[in-house]
Design a protein around this motif. Structure first.
Motif, PDB file in Angstrom:
ATOM      1  N   SER A 118       0.827  -1.201   0.000  1.00 31.17           N
ATOM      2  CA  SER A 118       0.000   0.000   0.000  1.00 31.17           C
ATOM      3  C   SER A 118       0.868   1.260   0.000  1.00 31.17           C
ATOM      4  O   SER A 118       1.862   1.312   0.724  1.00 31.17           O
ATOM      5  N   PRO A 119       0.507   2.270  -0.828  1.00 33.43           N
ATOM      6  CA  PRO A 119      -0.676   2.363  -1.690  1.00 33.43           C
ATOM      7  C   PRO A 119      -0.598   1.358  -2.835  1.00 33.43           C
ATOM      8  O   PRO A 119       0.487   0.969  -3.252  1.00 33.43           O
ATOM      9  N   THR A 120      -1.778   0.986  -3.346  1.00 30.49           N
ATOM     10  CA  THR A 120      -1.830  -0.097  -4.318  1.00 30.49           C
ATOM     11  C   THR A 120      -2.618   0.295  -5.563  1.00 30.49           C
ATOM     12  O   THR A 120      -3.326   1.314  -5.585  1.00 30.49           O
ATOM     13  N   TYR A 121      -2.482  -0.530  -6.580  1.00 30.90           N
ATOM     14  CA  TYR A 121      -3.305  -0.424  -7.781  1.00 30.90           C
ATOM     15  C   TYR A 121      -4.769  -0.513  -7.373  1.00 30.90           C
ATOM     16  O   TYR A 121      -5.186  -1.456  -6.714  1.00 30.90           O
ATOM     17  N   PHE A 122      -5.561   0.460  -7.764  1.00 28.67           N
ATOM     18  CA  PHE A 122      -6.865   0.663  -7.125  1.00 28.67           C
ATOM     19  C   PHE A 122      -7.914  -0.399  -7.454  1.00 28.67           C
ATOM     20  O   PHE A 122      -8.917  -0.493  -6.753  1.00 28.67           O
ATOM     21  N   LEU A 123      -7.699  -1.224  -8.461  1.00 30.17           N
ATOM     22  CA  LEU A 123      -8.690  -2.242  -8.790  1.00 30.17           C
ATOM     23  C   LEU A 123      -8.279  -3.646  -8.346  1.00 30.17           C
ATOM     24  O   LEU A 123      -9.038  -4.595  -8.553  1.00 30.17           O
ATOM     25  N   ILE A 124      -7.114  -3.787  -7.738  1.00 26.28           N
ATOM     26  CA  ILE A 124      -6.659  -5.123  -7.358  1.00 26.28           C
ATOM     27  C   ILE A 124      -7.473  -5.687  -6.204  1.00 26.28           C
ATOM     28  O   ILE A 124      -7.605  -6.904  -6.050  1.00 26.28           O
ATOM     29  N   ASN A 125      -8.035  -4.806  -5.373  1.00 22.23           N
ATOM     30  CA  ASN A 125      -8.830  -5.278  -4.239  1.00 22.23           C
ATOM     31  C   ASN A 125      -9.955  -6.205  -4.683  1.00 22.23           C
ATOM     32  O   ASN A 125     -10.200  -7.253  -4.079  1.00 22.23           O
ATOM     33  N   GLU A 126     -10.661  -5.816  -5.750  1.00 20.89           N
ATOM     34  CA  GLU A 126     -11.794  -6.595  -6.216  1.00 20.89           C
ATOM     35  C   GLU A 126     -11.370  -7.997  -6.645  1.00 20.89           C
ATOM     36  O   GLU A 126     -12.096  -8.972  -6.433  1.00 20.89           O
TER      37      GLU A 126
END
Length: 447
Positions: A118-126
């Protein structure tokens, strides 16, 4: 915020349309499909471009990728890529889903935890939530020394090992192995996701020492390290008239440090795509592991077994562009244009944003991280820029690990140079600076 809203867009993570190699792709497609036949059309390792391909993807395309990669990274025999170490995919995003589906089992607790830098690629969570990691994701922050917090990660791994030491999951792998499977799947206890070179969103590149320490931890705790290696050839701080020499990928380091005769699966997977160095619409990428065992498992997944490699035609178009040298030509153009944009961005930020703004010159990739001084609210300023100026610049709250916030939205922004042109960068940063100046006056802040 819409990723497509605004007149000046510092959000978009793909090349401006003028940089897409349309004619080169047309020519490669023509060269590939014009002949009535090719010498590999009935070879089961390759097959015709317009039929279902082999599960792991065309051997000649994998060979072309290996030649390209070995040249680019100047790999020796101990770390070099081989076709059997690769599995072809339809891009990095689908590669992640396949990886998690084929190598983890969080639903029963067999795979205990996922760690995301983190911070991370914003769509990897899904992707991780889709794979069953809801409530089992922990953020590992970056440090100021081009590394991640390895000490924190080690502490967490040891705690989870102790917590689950007495559990028996010996029957769990049967859930994801076909009854007639001759080779059981390798499932990992932990998984770590990162972008180690020109990270999205921070732009950082982790040192070789950091990478090696992470590999050591992974081996000790049965952890799979998933590296999104998608930006590492976009190097701007090396001569542009020569092929770039990127930092070695973690899979190369993992492979090189294994003992002779090693027959395990390794602890790293390189998840790659041609979206950033050719065109995202091609939807083509590949995965690479230390030997053939892990990628063979990935290629045997149900979807691949049903339809073969998911990008047969486009993989061969890219293979053609690799073999005729077009990829290197396109890469040289991208590096030249993006370096100029990165330099303009740096100079504009130094000229127009508050004096104590924290920002380092971008040395590669698409993205960089900008931190305003204390007192400035990034969320408010981002909203003002969008609503009043038509400028899209995402605040740091977009790049949190789900369920483990680090408050990146307080002062931070991610900036992309891939879609904006030179004059647009100058205009956008100047207007951003004007908004910051007004904000400083309104809130009695130093500018």
């Amino acid at each position: 915020m819409s990723r497509n809203a605004g007149d000046i867009n510092f959000f978009r993570g793909y090349a401006s349309l003028d940089l897409l190699p349309a004619q080169e792709i047309v020519q490669a497609t023509t060269d590939l499909l014009s002949p009535k036949s090719r010498d590999y059309d009935t070879d089961p390792q390759n097959l015709h471009p317009l039929v279902y391909g082999s599960d792991e993807g065309a051997h000649w395309v994998r060979s072309a990728i290996c030649h390209f990669s070995n040249e680019a990274f100047q790999l020796d025999a101990a770390s070099s890529s081989k076709p059997e170490f690769l599995n072809l995919t339809s891009g990095a995003s689908y590669g992640i889903l396949n990886l998690l589906a084929q190598t983890t089992l969080p639903h029963t607790g067999f795979t205990r935890q996922a760690f995301i830098v983190s911070p991370t690629y914003f769509l990897i969570n899904e992707a991780f939530i889709d794979a069953g990691f809801g409530g089992k994701i922990c953020a590992v922050t970056e440090t100021d020394q081009d590394a991640v917090d390895v000490a924190f990660l080690q502490e967490q791994l040891e705690l989870f090992d102790q917590k689950h030491a007495t559990e028996d999951h010996t029957a769990d792998p049967a859930l994801v192995n076909a009854p007639d499977a001759t080779i059981p799947k390798k499932l990992f206890r932990y998984v770590l996701y990162l972008i180690p070179t020109y990270s999205n969103p921070s732009g950082k590149t982790y040192s070789i020492e950091c990478r090696q320490r992470l590999i050591e931890l992974a081996r000790k705790h049965d952890m799979l390290i998933i590296s999104d290696d998608v930006y590492d050839l976009l190097v701007y701080d090396q001569p542009l008239d020569k092929a770039p020499k990127p930092v070695p990928r973690m899979t190369f380091l993992d492979r090189a440090s294994l003992s002779k005769g090693y027959n395990g699966y390794g602890n790293t997977i390189s998840n790659c795509t041609f979206s950033k160095i050719l065109a995202p619409g091609l939807r083509f990428g590949y995965q690479e592991s230390v030997n053939k065992r892990l990628v063979a498992q990935l290629s045997r997944g149900g979807a691949n077994a049903s339809g073969g490699t998911p990008s047969q035609l486009n993989s061969m178009i890219v293979g053609t562009m690799l073999n005729n040298g077009v990829c290197l030509t396109v890469l040289e153009k991208l590096r030249t244009v993006y370096k100029r944009r990165a330099d303009i961005l740096y100079e504009s930020i130094k000229q127009w944003l508050p004096a104590k703004t924290i920002y380092e010159r971008q040395t590669g990739g698409y993205f960089s991280w900008c931190t305003l001084p204390d007192g400035y609210d990034a969320r408010e300023i981002s909203a003002i820029l969008l609503n009043q100026q038509g400028i899209v610049v995402p605040d740091g709250s977009w790049f949190e690990v789900v369920g483990d916030s680090k408050n990146w939205g307080a002062r931070c922004f991610r900036i992309s140079i891939s879609f904006v042109h030179d004059a647009t960068i100058k205009e956008g940063i100047q207007k951003w600076g004007n908004v910051c100046r007004e904000y400083a006056t309104e809130h009695s802040l130093e500018f």
